[in-house]
Design a protein around this motif. Structure first.
Motif, PDB file in Angstrom:
ATOM      1  N   SER A 203      97.803   7.698 -27.240  1.00 41.74           N
ATOM      2  CA  SER A 203      98.422   6.456 -26.774  1.00 41.74           C
ATOM      3  C   SER A 203      98.055   6.171 -25.326  1.00 41.74           C
ATOM      4  CB  SER A 203      99.946   6.561 -26.931  1.00 41.74           C
ATOM      5  OG  SER A 203     100.582   5.407 -26.419  1.00 41.74           O
ATOM      6  N   ALA A 204      98.048   7.218 -24.502  1.00 42.07           N
ATOM      7  CA  ALA A 204      97.699   7.044 -23.087  1.00 42.07           C
ATOM      8  C   ALA A 204      96.246   6.601 -22.937  1.00 42.07           C
ATOM      9  CB  ALA A 204      97.932   8.348 -22.328  1.00 42.07           C
ATOM     10  N   PHE A 205      95.361   7.190 -23.734  1.00 44.91           N
ATOM     11  CA  PHE A 205      93.955   6.751 -23.703  1.00 44.91           C
ATOM     12  C   PHE A 205      93.835   5.300 -24.176  1.00 44.91           C
ATOM     13  CE2 PHE A 205      92.241  11.250 -23.616  1.00 44.91           C
ATOM     14  CZ  PHE A 205      91.523  11.069 -22.441  1.00 44.91           C
ATOM     15  N   GLY A 206      94.716   4.893 -25.089  1.00 38.86           N
ATOM     16  CA  GLY A 206      94.729   3.508 -25.530  1.00 38.86           C
ATOM     17  C   GLY A 206      95.083   2.564 -24.393  1.00 38.86           C
ATOM     18  N   GLN A 207      96.071   2.957 -23.572  1.00 40.05           N
ATOM     19  CA  GLN A 207      96.421   2.152 -22.396  1.00 40.05           C
ATOM     20  C   GLN A 207      95.236   2.052 -21.438  1.00 40.05           C
ATOM     21  OE1 GLN A 207     100.232   3.318 -20.531  1.00 40.05           O
ATOM     22  NE2 GLN A 207     100.661   4.462 -22.388  1.00 40.05           N
ATOM     23  N   LEU A 208      94.571   3.188 -21.250  1.00 38.75           N
ATOM     24  CA  LEU A 208      93.426   3.207 -20.337  1.00 38.75           C
ATOM     25  C   LEU A 208      92.285   2.354 -20.888  1.00 38.75           C
ATOM     26  CD1 LEU A 208      92.073   4.229 -17.791  1.00 38.75           C
ATOM     27  CD2 LEU A 208      91.440   6.329 -19.022  1.00 38.75           C
ATOM     28  N   ARG A 209      92.038   2.440 -22.187  1.00 33.85           N
ATOM     29  CA  ARG A 209      90.973   1.625 -22.789  1.00 33.85           C
ATOM     30  C   ARG A 209      91.258   0.138 -22.590  1.00 33.85           C
ATOM     31  NH1 ARG A 209      86.834   1.425 -26.399  1.00 33.85           N
ATOM     32  NH2 ARG A 209      86.827   3.681 -26.724  1.00 33.85           N
ATOM     33  N   SER A 210      92.502  -0.261 -22.814  1.00 34.76           N
ATOM     34  CA  SER A 210      92.863  -1.674 -22.640  1.00 34.76           C
ATOM     35  C   SER A 210      92.586  -2.142 -21.220  1.00 34.76           C
ATOM     36  CB  SER A 210      94.342  -1.875 -22.998  1.00 34.76           C
ATOM     37  OG  SER A 210      94.720  -3.218 -22.806  1.00 34.76           O
ATOM     38  N   ALA A 211      92.960  -1.308 -20.238  1.00 34.39           N
ATOM     39  CA  ALA A 211      92.727  -1.665 -18.836  1.00 34.39           C
ATOM     40  C   ALA A 211      91.230  -1.712 -18.527  1.00 34.39           C
ATOM     41  CB  ALA A 211      93.430  -0.658 -17.924  1.00 34.39           C
ATOM     42  N   LEU A 212      90.476  -0.766 -19.075  1.00 35.61           N
ATOM     43  CA  LEU A 212      89.029  -0.740 -18.835  1.00 35.61           C
ATOM     44  C   LEU A 212      88.323  -1.912 -19.511  1.00 35.61           C
ATOM     45  CD1 LEU A 212      88.427   3.091 -19.238  1.00 35.61           C
ATOM     46  CD2 LEU A 212      88.078   1.774 -17.143  1.00 35.61           C
ATOM     47  N   GLU A 213      88.797  -2.314 -20.676  1.00 32.40           N
ATOM     48  CA  GLU A 213      88.201  -3.462 -21.350  1.00 32.40           C
ATOM     49  C   GLU A 213      88.443  -4.743 -20.563  1.00 32.40           C
ATOM     50  OE1 GLU A 213      89.883  -3.215 -25.240  1.00 32.40           O
ATOM     51  OE2 GLU A 213      88.269  -1.943 -26.033  1.00 32.40           O
ATOM     52  N   SER A 214      89.617  -4.847 -19.944  1.00 38.44           N
ATOM     53  CA  SER A 214      89.897  -5.999 -19.079  1.00 38.44           C
ATOM     54  C   SER A 214      88.964  -5.984 -17.868  1.00 38.44           C
ATOM     55  CB  SER A 214      91.360  -5.978 -18.620  1.00 38.44           C
ATOM     56  OG  SER A 214      92.238  -6.157 -19.711  1.00 38.44           O
ATOM     57  N   LEU A 215      88.724  -4.797 -17.338  1.00 40.67           N
ATOM     58  CA  LEU A 215      87.788  -4.672 -16.215  1.00 40.67           C
ATOM     59  C   LEU A 215      86.375  -5.033 -16.663  1.00 40.67           C
ATOM     60  CD1 LEU A 215      87.216  -3.827 -13.305  1.00 40.67           C
ATOM     61  CD2 LEU A 215      86.937  -1.471 -14.124  1.00 40.67           C
ATOM     62  N   GLN A 216      85.997  -4.627 -17.849  1.00 42.83           N
ATOM     63  CA  GLN A 216      84.666  -4.962 -18.350  1.00 42.83           C
ATOM     64  C   GLN A 216      84.517  -6.473 -18.535  1.00 42.83           C
ATOM     65  OE1 GLN A 216      83.539  -3.520 -22.348  1.00 42.83           O
ATOM     66  NE2 GLN A 216      81.632  -2.795 -21.431  1.00 42.83           N
ATOM     67  N   LYS A 217      85.575  -7.119 -19.014  1.00 40.56           N
ATOM     68  CA  LYS A 217      85.543  -8.572 -19.177  1.00 40.56           C
ATOM     69  C   LYS A 217      85.377  -9.255 -17.826  1.00 40.56           C
ATOM     70  CE  LYS A 217      88.205 -12.407 -21.141  1.00 40.56           C
ATOM     71  NZ  LYS A 217      89.459 -12.792 -21.852  1.00 40.56           N
ATOM     72  N   ALA A 218      86.098  -8.773 -16.830  1.00 41.58           N
ATOM     73  CA  ALA A 218      85.967  -9.345 -15.486  1.00 41.58           C
ATOM     74  C   ALA A 218      84.587  -9.067 -14.905  1.00 41.58           C
ATOM     75  CB  ALA A 218      87.052  -8.764 -14.575  1.00 41.58           C
ATOM     76  N   THR A 219      84.016  -7.913 -15.232  1.00 47.29           N
ATOM     77  CA  THR A 219      82.669  -7.574 -14.762  1.00 47.29           C
ATOM     78  C   THR A 219      81.625  -8.478 -15.393  1.00 47.29           C
ATOM     79  OG1 THR A 219      83.341  -5.254 -14.510  1.00 47.29           O
ATOM     80  CG2 THR A 219      80.984  -5.711 -14.567  1.00 47.29           C
ATOM     81  N   THR A 220      81.767  -8.717 -16.694  1.00 46.17           N
ATOM     82  CA  THR A 220      80.843  -9.607 -17.393  1.00 46.17           C
ATOM     83  C   THR A 220      80.888 -11.013 -16.798  1.00 46.17           C
ATOM     84  OG1 THR A 220      81.112  -8.335 -19.436  1.00 46.17           O
ATOM     85  CG2 THR A 220      80.240 -10.568 -19.646  1.00 46.17           C
ATOM     86  N   ALA A 221      82.090 -11.458 -16.427  1.00 52.24           N
ATOM     87  CA  ALA A 221      82.230 -12.783 -15.825  1.00 52.24           C
ATOM     88  C   ALA A 221      81.489 -12.867 -14.495  1.00 52.24           C
ATOM     89  CB  ALA A 221      83.710 -13.110 -15.624  1.00 52.24           C
ATOM     90  N   LEU A 222      81.401 -11.740 -13.788  1.00 55.43           N
ATOM     91  CA  LEU A 222      80.692 -11.730 -12.502  1.00 55.43           C
ATOM     92  C   LEU A 222      79.182 -11.578 -12.681  1.00 55.43           C
ATOM     93  CD1 LEU A 222      82.749  -9.475 -10.053  1.00 55.43           C
ATOM     94  CD2 LEU A 222      82.374 -11.931  -9.920  1.00 55.43           C
TER      95      LEU A 222
END
Length: 476
Positions: free
Chosen positions: A46-65
């Motif tokens: 579950s904790a890794f799931g929280q981390l994955r969600s946060a990292l995917e949001s970071l990846q989305k923001a990175t792609t936008a840049l």
């Protein structure tokens, strides 16, 4: 497993029901370590799931840049009367003189007067009557018309439902006469209308039009024409009143003929770039916050005996590896005029944030906006690089791919860790089921033994009662 409610031992001094329950409790204790391990593994997943969600949001923001349009925005800062304009990242900042000489219009045709809008206008009883419409060089559209379809209302409905590039309507004049009006859906000099009727000369005489006025057919009331405008002294023609790339990267929506030259002004739009960069920083800080929460240690200077409040991934090597990969991106010096994020006003905190996270980022928006305004190309180079191996957003995106990838042949750091935990949980489930089966078998054996014991005690009680009765008789 079936539960034995009572072994029915009677008045025996041996409480076999209680003994059986105690044995079952004792045997079930062997499940506790497995359950505890499974709970721990589940909390880690579950904790890794929280981390994955946060990292995917970071990846989305990175792609936008990771695109020029996200950083190199422009905007129209002038107010114009004869047109409106929008610009994209391809537009060059500057001032342009624009004069709208002529708007694009659509060709319009009008029939002769018609006395009724619901009476058939064609020859009665004709078979195979068709109406053919064509706009410019488009494909002709042929419509079959029955007698009932040849009224003015029927013709209007048939044309509008046909999908032809023509708009039909009926108009009633003050004297009670009706007229059929046809207009091309597309503007421009080349989008001329052609109308013909086959199989009905009477209807052809009313509706026919082939590009020249006819005393018996429809008349042109407005010619189709192209828009004409002059941009910095260069004449531009367009079949539409929406003109693109004149100037390049700009879309003009023409509204009226100009009274004279109007100035179109294009400026850098730093607000969107700042917004995109801020979104990345926010996403990065959220990753740090999640990591802090899932790896926290709540004990004091000595090891705490109560570890229930500790993060489920406290001391986890995979999390440390992910942090190191992200920090490596932050600490990589880029080639170009801007080499580190601090030159853009983005710095790392040296103290803990309010939630206890370490290494979060701060933004000096004034400094960032200044860099975007004064040296925009240097900012783009810093983030984009060559799009493969250099550039901040390129490196960040590569790192996140290495962490999150779920490709069959290339599993990311986080994906590999979660897969290992899922495997562990599956094995624990197998162990639990096997141990439960052993417990069930043991308890079934105990039940059989206790039932046999019950019978033995019952027999002993019967013998005791018999002997007691015999001794009582002998005393008499």
């Amino acid at each position: 497993m079936a539960v034995i409610n009572s072994l029915d031992i009677g008045n025996s001094t041996l409480n076999l029901d209680s003994m059986y329950a105690e044995l079952e409790t004792y045997e079930s204790q062997s499940l506790t370590p497995i359950t505890q391990q499974a709970t721990t593994v589940q909390s880690q997943i579950s904790a890794f799931g929280q981390l994955r969600s946060a990292l995917e949001s970071l990846q989305k923001a990175t792609t936008a840049l990771n695109s020029t349009s996200a950083l190199n925005s422009t905007s129209i800062i002038s107010t114009n009367q004869s047109f409106t304009a929008t610009s994209n990242s391809n537009a060059s900042v500057g001032s342009y003189q624009i004069n709208v000489k002529q708007l694009a219009t659509a060709q319009t045709l009008l029939s002769h007067a018609i006395s009724s809008n619901n009476q058939p206008l064609g020859t009665a009883g004709v078979q195979g009557r068709t109406l053919t419409l064509q706009t410019g060089k488009g494909e002709p559209v042929t419509i079959a018309l029955d007698d009932a379809d040849t009224s003015l209302n029927g013709i209007v409905n048939a044309i509008n439902k046909s999908g032809a590039g023509v708009v039909a309507t009926s108009i009633k004049s003050n004297d009670g006469e009706y007229y059929l009006s046809l207009s091309s859906k597309e503007t421009g000099a080349n989008n001329t209308l052609s109308v013909s009727v086959s199989g009905d000369d009477q209807l052809q005489a009313l509706l026919g039009y082939s590009g020249s006025d006819s005393a018996t057919g429809m008349q042109q009331t407005a010619a189709g024409q192209d828009a004409v405008l002059v941009v910095n002294g260069i004449e531009v023609q367009s079949a539409s009143n929406t003109v693109t790339d004149a100037p390049y990267g700009v879309t003009l929506n023409l509204k009226a003929v100009s009274n004279g030259e109007e100035r179109l002004e294009i400026a850098n739009n730093t607000a969107d770039a700042v917004k995109n960069i801020k979104a990345w920083v926010t996403a990065y800080n959220n990753v740090q916050s999640v990591i802090t929460n899932i790896t926290k240690y709540t004990g004091g200077s000595t090891l705490s005996s109560d570890t229930s409040a500790n993060g489920p991934l406290m001391g986890n090597g995979t999390v440390r590896d992910i942090q190191n990969q992200l920090r490596s991106v932050l600490n990589t010096t880029q080639s170009g005029a801007l080499t580190i994020m601090a030159e853009l006003g983005i710095t790392q905190n040296t103290t803990k944030a309010a939630d206890g996270s370490i290494g979060t980022l701060n933004i000096d928006e004034t400094k960032l906006s200044s860099a975007l305004s004064s040296t925009p190309q240097a900012v783009y180079q810093f983030f984009l690089g060559d799009g493969k191996a250099t550039g901040f957003s390129t490196l960040a995106n590569n790192a996140l791919d290495n962490i999150l990838s779920d490709n069959y042949s290339s599993k990311g750091t986080l994906t590999t860790a979660v897969n290992a935990l899922n495997d562990s949980y599956d094995k624990l489930e197998v162990r639990y089921d096997q141990q439960q089966a052993r417990i069930d078998a043991t308890m079934a054996r105990y039940k059989s033994q206790f039932v046999q014991l019950k019978k033995t005690i019952a027999q002993m009680n019967t013998t005791k009662d018999y002997l007691t009765a015999q001794f009582s008789t002998s005393d008499d």
